[in-house]
Scaffold this active site. Structure first.
Site, PDB file in Angstrom:
ATOM      1  N   SER A   1      -1.977   4.634  10.813  1.00  0.00           N
ATOM      2  CA  SER A   1      -2.790   5.970  10.832  1.00  0.00           C
ATOM      3  C   SER A   1      -2.422   6.805  10.867  1.00  0.00           C
ATOM      4  O   SER A   1      -2.804   7.686  11.858  1.00  0.00           O
ATOM      5  CB  SER A   1      -3.829   5.323  11.254  1.00  0.00           C
ATOM      6  OG  SER A   1      -4.422   4.366  11.094  1.00  0.00           O
TER       7      SER A   1
ATOM      8  N   GLY B   1       0.292   4.048   4.974  1.00  0.00           N
ATOM      9  CA  GLY B   1      -0.314   3.665   4.183  1.00  0.00           C
ATOM     10  C   GLY B   1      -0.948   5.005   3.296  1.00  0.00           C
ATOM     11  O   GLY B   1      -0.345   5.828   2.508  1.00  0.00           O
TER      12      GLY B   1
ATOM     13  N   GLY C   1      -4.681   1.702   8.078  1.00  0.00           N
ATOM     14  CA  GLY C   1      -6.249   1.737   7.837  1.00  0.00           C
ATOM     15  C   GLY C   1      -7.483   1.873   8.969  1.00  0.00           C
ATOM     16  O   GLY C   1      -8.499   1.686   7.691  1.00  0.00           O
TER      17      GLY C   1
ATOM     18  N   GLU D   1      -0.448  -7.021   5.252  1.00  0.00           N
ATOM     19  CA  GLU D   1      -1.481  -7.689   4.302  1.00  0.00           C
ATOM     20  C   GLU D   1      -0.528  -8.574   4.011  1.00  0.00           C
ATOM     21  O   GLU D   1      -1.164  -9.389   4.234  1.00  0.00           O
ATOM     22  CB  GLU D   1      -1.377  -6.685   3.941  1.00  0.00           C
ATOM     23  CG  GLU D   1      -2.501  -5.620   4.707  1.00  0.00           C
ATOM     24  CD  GLU D   1      -2.126  -4.754   4.042  1.00  0.00           C
ATOM     25  OE1 GLU D   1      -1.414  -3.407   2.999  1.00  0.00           O
ATOM     26  OE2 GLU D   1      -2.832  -3.211   5.095  1.00  0.00           O
TER      27      GLU D   1
ATOM     28  N   HIS E   1       5.432  -7.146   5.608  1.00  0.00           N
ATOM     29  CA  HIS E   1       4.398  -6.370   5.677  1.00  0.00           C
ATOM     30  C   HIS E   1       2.601  -6.854   6.681  1.00  0.00           C
ATOM     31  O   HIS E   1       2.717  -8.476   5.805  1.00  0.00           O
ATOM     32  CB  HIS E   1       3.237  -5.773   4.589  1.00  0.00           C
ATOM     33  CG  HIS E   1       2.652  -4.748   4.392  1.00  0.00           C
ATOM     34  ND1 HIS E   1       1.449  -4.465   5.096  1.00  0.00           N
ATOM     35  CD2 HIS E   1       3.041  -3.127   4.901  1.00  0.00           C
ATOM     36  CE1 HIS E   1       0.890  -4.089   5.835  1.00  0.00           C
ATOM     37  NE2 HIS E   1       1.648  -2.426   5.353  1.00  0.00           N
TER      38      HIS E   1
ATOM     39  N   ASN F   1       3.820   3.160   1.677  1.00  0.00           N
ATOM     40  CA  ASN F   1       3.188   2.312   1.017  1.00  0.00           C
ATOM     41  C   ASN F   1       2.344   2.644   0.208  1.00  0.00           C
ATOM     42  O   ASN F   1       1.122   2.916   1.164  1.00  0.00           O
ATOM     43  CB  ASN F   1       3.633   1.382   1.906  1.00  0.00           C
ATOM     44  CG  ASN F   1       3.228  -0.635   2.188  1.00  0.00           C
ATOM     45  OD1 ASN F   1       2.873  -0.006   0.114  1.00  0.00           O
ATOM     46  ND2 ASN F   1       2.731  -0.806   2.408  1.00  0.00           N
ATOM     47  N   TRP F   2       2.454   2.347  -1.418  1.00  0.00           N
ATOM     48  CA  TRP F   2       0.931   2.605  -1.985  1.00  0.00           C
ATOM     49  C   TRP F   2       0.252   1.540  -1.810  1.00  0.00           C
ATOM     50  O   TRP F   2      -0.702   1.328  -2.520  1.00  0.00           O
ATOM     51  CB  TRP F   2       1.545   2.991  -3.804  1.00  0.00           C
ATOM     52  CG  TRP F   2       2.237   4.569  -3.131  1.00  0.00           C
ATOM     53  CD1 TRP F   2       2.643   5.386  -2.394  1.00  0.00           C
ATOM     54  CD2 TRP F   2       3.055   5.268  -4.565  1.00  0.00           C
ATOM     55  NE1 TRP F   2       3.264   6.405  -2.460  1.00  0.00           N
ATOM     56  CE2 TRP F   2       3.462   6.553  -4.124  1.00  0.00           C
ATOM     57  CE3 TRP F   2       2.803   4.854  -6.118  1.00  0.00           C
ATOM     58  CZ2 TRP F   2       4.413   7.356  -4.908  1.00  0.00           C
ATOM     59  CZ3 TRP F   2       3.424   6.212  -6.633  1.00  0.00           C
ATOM     60  CH2 TRP F   2       4.094   6.991  -6.233  1.00  0.00           C
ATOM     61  N   LYS F   3       0.604   0.658  -1.509  1.00  0.00           N
ATOM     62  CA  LYS F   3      -0.220  -0.825  -1.609  1.00  0.00           C
ATOM     63  C   LYS F   3      -1.210  -1.148  -2.975  1.00  0.00           C
ATOM     64  O   LYS F   3       0.381  -0.682  -4.182  1.00  0.00           O
ATOM     65  CB  LYS F   3      -0.932  -0.139  -0.340  1.00  0.00           C
ATOM     66  CG  LYS F   3      -1.016   0.011   1.116  1.00  0.00           C
ATOM     67  CD  LYS F   3      -1.253  -0.909   2.111  1.00  0.00           C
ATOM     68  CE  LYS F   3      -0.506  -0.058   3.072  1.00  0.00           C
ATOM     69  NZ  LYS F   3      -2.032  -0.446   4.856  1.00  0.00           N
TER      70      LYS F   3
ATOM     71  N   GLU G   1       4.592  -1.694  13.171  1.00  0.00           N
ATOM     72  CA  GLU G   1       2.855  -1.739  12.467  1.00  0.00           C
ATOM     73  C   GLU G   1       1.967  -2.503  13.332  1.00  0.00           C
ATOM     74  O   GLU G   1       1.704  -3.375  12.696  1.00  0.00           O
ATOM     75  CB  GLU G   1       2.694  -2.401  10.584  1.00  0.00           C
ATOM     76  CG  GLU G   1       4.175  -0.898  10.240  1.00  0.00           C
ATOM     77  CD  GLU G   1       3.340  -0.791   8.442  1.00  0.00           C
ATOM     78  OE1 GLU G   1       3.283   0.484   7.855  1.00  0.00           O
ATOM     79  OE2 GLU G   1       3.562  -1.599   7.899  1.00  0.00           O
TER      80      GLU G   1
END
Ligand code: 13P
Length: 259
Positions: free
Chosen positions: A219, A240, A179, A103, A101, A13-15, A173
């Site tokens: 992570s 991530g 992160g 976020e 997700h 997931n490149w965000k 997650e």
């Protein structure tokens, strides 16, 4: 030692990272590092503006790394400024999307109903979906991990027809691990995954539960991937930060292939 018949699955997931040249280079690098790796599915979840660029890079490399998007509209088409439909994604060579997700749940404010509607819209259009669930630190400390996972997974999966379940992956997650450099222990991950699988079984039957991939995110990196992936119900990872380096992402995919 193979622990199940489920093919491992690792998504990057490149965000909201990379630029066009960097996205092209990263996709090509991932393919290069994975040239001789078999027995695992890999996908990259790319920012919308770079989907076509990455599509071209993946096609050129000839390695079957799936192209994914990070979000999708719950609407089919029409006056929804800024939204991107599942049909548009398919038309752009996308195979898979993320829904739910953390976020998007906690920063953008998506609720269970919207996550469920997006999941259905993507599946109806023919996409694969990685549905993300997981508890916040506050919820964990209040002993609510299982209840939160169950609520989020139940909402997203409740109305799905049996024939689309093969295109669904669940990503556990824990929000406090995303992160932050803090990773769930292999025991914590296994416990959450086993409970999610039991929930899927109670909703959609044992065969669907046994076949569904449940992957871990938070992570995960080359140094801790193998011990997480060795657990019976951990079928892969959603990565991530480590997915932004081709060699690190590829090392995790390789660990999944060997798990
Ligand atoms: P990190 O691997 O950076 O913790 O992110 C995990 C994640 O959110 C993947 O979707």
């Amino acid at each position: 030692m193979p622990t199940s018949s489920r093919t491992p699955y690792v998504g990057g997931n490149w965000k909201m990272n990379t630029d066009r040249a960097g996205a092209r280079e990263l996709a090509a690098g991932v393919c290069e590092h994975l040239a001789d790796v078999e027995g695992v599915e890999a996908a990259v979840f790319v920012p919308f503006p770079y989907l076509l660029t990455v599509r071209e890079a993946l096609d050129k490399a000839g390695k079957r790394v799936k192209l994914g998007a990070q979000d999708v509209s719950d609407r089919e088409n029409g006056a929804y400024t800024g939204e991107v439909s599942a049909a548009m994604l398919l038309d752009s060579g996308v195979h898979a999307v993320l829904t739910g997700h953390s976020e998007r749940r906690h920063v953008i404010g998506e609720d269970d109903a919207l996550v469920a509607a997006k999941t259905r819209a993507a599946l109806d259009a023919g996409l694969e979906v990685v549905v993300c669930v997981g508890e916040t630190l506050e919820q964990r400390e209040a002993g609510q991990t299982d209840a939160i996972n169950a609520r989020q997974a139940r909402a997203a999966l409740a109305e799905l027809r049996a024939d689309v379940l093969g295109r669904v992956t669940i990503a556990y997650e824990p929000v406090w691990a995303i992160g932050t450099g803090r990773t769930a222990t292999p025991d914590d991950a296994q416990d959450a995954h086993a409970k999610l699988r039991a929930l899927v079984g109670s909703m959609h039957g044992q065969a669907a539960a046994g076949a569904m991939r449940i992957i871990y995110g938070g992570s995960m990196k080359p140094s801790n991937a193998a011990e997480l992936l060795a657990r019976e119900d951990v079928d892969g990872g959603l990565i991530g930060e480590a997915s932004l380096k081709a060699a690190d992402f590829a090392a995790i995919v390789r660990a999944a292939a060997e798990s």
